[in-house]
Design a protein around this motif. Structure first.
Motif, PDB file in Angstrom:
ATOM      1  N   LEU A  27       0.823  -1.206   0.000  1.00  0.00           N
ATOM      2  CA  LEU A  27       0.000   0.000   0.000  1.00  0.00           C
ATOM      3  C   LEU A  27       0.864   1.266   0.000  1.00  0.00           C
ATOM      4  O   LEU A  27       0.569   2.229  -0.713  1.00  0.00           O
ATOM      5  N   LYS A  30       2.412   1.654  -3.390  1.00  0.00           N
ATOM      6  CA  LYS A  30       1.438   2.077  -4.379  1.00  0.00           C
ATOM      7  C   LYS A  30       0.953   3.509  -4.170  1.00  0.00           C
ATOM      8  O   LYS A  30       0.551   4.184  -5.123  1.00  0.00           O
ATOM      9  N   SER A  31       0.979   3.966  -2.935  1.00  0.00           N
ATOM     10  CA  SER A  31       0.435   5.299  -2.646  1.00  0.00           C
ATOM     11  C   SER A  31       1.478   6.406  -2.779  1.00  0.00           C
ATOM     12  O   SER A  31       1.119   7.561  -3.021  1.00  0.00           O
ATOM     13  N   ARG A  45      -8.700   8.476 -12.076  1.00  0.00           N
ATOM     14  CA  ARG A  45      -9.458   7.648 -11.129  1.00  0.00           C
ATOM     15  C   ARG A  45     -10.724   7.164 -11.839  1.00  0.00           C
ATOM     16  O   ARG A  45     -11.554   7.979 -12.237  1.00  0.00           O
ATOM     17  N   PRO A  62      -4.023   4.106  -3.513  1.00  0.00           N
ATOM     18  CA  PRO A  62      -3.617   2.888  -4.224  1.00  0.00           C
ATOM     19  C   PRO A  62      -4.820   2.083  -4.705  1.00  0.00           C
ATOM     20  O   PRO A  62      -5.881   2.085  -4.079  1.00  0.00           O
ATOM     21  N   PHE A  63      -4.618   1.423  -5.843  1.00  0.00           N
ATOM     22  CA  PHE A  63      -5.600   0.550  -6.480  1.00  0.00           C
ATOM     23  C   PHE A  63      -6.828   1.308  -7.007  1.00  0.00           C
ATOM     24  O   PHE A  63      -7.703   0.715  -7.617  1.00  0.00           O
ATOM     25  N   ILE A  64      -6.893   2.590  -6.721  1.00  0.00           N
ATOM     26  CA  ILE A  64      -7.999   3.408  -7.239  1.00  0.00           C
ATOM     27  C   ILE A  64      -7.467   4.434  -8.234  1.00  0.00           C
ATOM     28  O   ILE A  64      -8.003   4.571  -9.330  1.00  0.00           O
ATOM     29  N   LYS A  66      -4.434   5.824 -10.671  1.00  0.00           N
ATOM     30  CA  LYS A  66      -3.327   5.256 -11.445  1.00  0.00           C
ATOM     31  C   LYS A  66      -2.696   6.352 -12.302  1.00  0.00           C
ATOM     32  O   LYS A  66      -3.338   7.345 -12.656  1.00  0.00           O
TER      33      LYS A  66
END
Length: 297
Positions: A27, A30-31, A45, A62-64, A66
């Protein structure tokens, strides 16, 4: 059995802890986004623009969120482009141009134009042809700096909605076709011949003027000499008149007799004169001169 169960529970607990630690690391990785100084990153997003990340450390979800686009903000140079243009006096020229630009608002560049280099090249081509069509060939050659400034300003206005800053626009060369070049060379040679003729004519004119000035100066000097001689003769006459007025007729006779003596003396001294024939009047003049000299002595 209890010990084995204890070990199994401890292993399970440690595995969960390790998974949680690994998830935390992922996390964080990614962040946290580090953007280089020469780039800007466009964040989306769910397929929509979320933010534009500048140089340095940035945080995203993260994961939202990119990174959809990594845009270089360094200055770019378009490849040299050649385009034909016709001047106002109907001369076909080939103009080589180059444009320098940089992206300052990536969100406009990536979402409003697909191929920015091609779009700028097409825009420059149209502007160059339009501006050269307003000028004669001589103006294109002599006013290149002003033409470059005009092209740069026009391109800036055209690409303003693309988030681009045009830093420089250059006209590298202006080429003419062979026929036009030959005609211009012929005209240049004719102009050179005309200038040579004008220079020669001006030289002849100047020579005539100087000759006339010299003749005028000689005439002025001759007239001046004559005036001086006349003034001298007038002065001599005035002196004789004054002498006659003051000393009477004898002074005049003395001067005349003295001049006659000097004249005959000069004749006797000349190389070609061996014998001097003196008239009776001259002898009388000599006698008068001697009497006067004796009287003055």
């Amino acid at each position: 059995m209890d010990f084995e169960q204890f070990l199994l529970d401890a292993l399970q607990n440690n595995l969960v802890f390790l998974l949680l630690a690994l998830l935390f690391v992922v996390l964080v990785f990614k962040s946290v986004k580090i953007v280089p100084q020469s780039e800007k990153h466009v964040i989306e997003r769910f397929g929509r623009l979320r933010a534009v990340l500048g140089p340095g450390i940035n945080m995203i979800v993260p994961f939202i969120d990119k990174i959809a686009h990594k845009i270089s903000i360094l200055e770019r140079q378009l490849p040299t482009a050649s385009q034909d243009a016709i001047t106002r006096d109907n001369v076909l020229v080939q103009v080589d141009t180059s444009v320098f630009y940089r992206i300052i608002e990536p969100e406009k560049t990536v979402y409003r134009i697909r191929d920015v280099d091609s779009a700028i090249s097409t825009t420059v081509t149209g502007i160059v042809r339009a501006e050269i069509g307003k000028m004669d060939l001589d103006e294109v050659q002599s006013n290149r700096d002003s033409l470059i400034d005009t092209i740069k300003a026009s391109v800036e206005d055209a690409v303003d909605n693309w988030g681009i800053e045009v830093t420089r626009a250059e006209i590298l060369d202006v080429n003419l076709d062979a026929a036009t070049r030959a005609a211009m060379m012929q005209q240049l040679n004719a102009e050179r011949a005309r200038r040579a003729q004008v220079t020669e004519a001006e030289g002849s004119k100047r020579a005539v003027e100087l000759s006339a000035d010299a003749e005028l100066y000689a005439s002025q000097q001759t007239a001046k000499a004559r005036r001086v001689l006349a003034d001298a003769e007038a002065y001599a006459t005035q002196v004789v008149a004054t002498a006659i007025n003051e000393n009477g007729l004898e002074a005049a006779q003395y001067q005349i007799a003295l001049k006659q003596v000097e004249a005959f003396s000069a004749m006797g001294k000349s190389d070609g004169s061996q014998t001097v024939i003196v008239p009776a009047e001259a002898l009388s003049a000599f006698g008068d001169a001697f009497k006067l000299l004796k009287g003055r002595g």
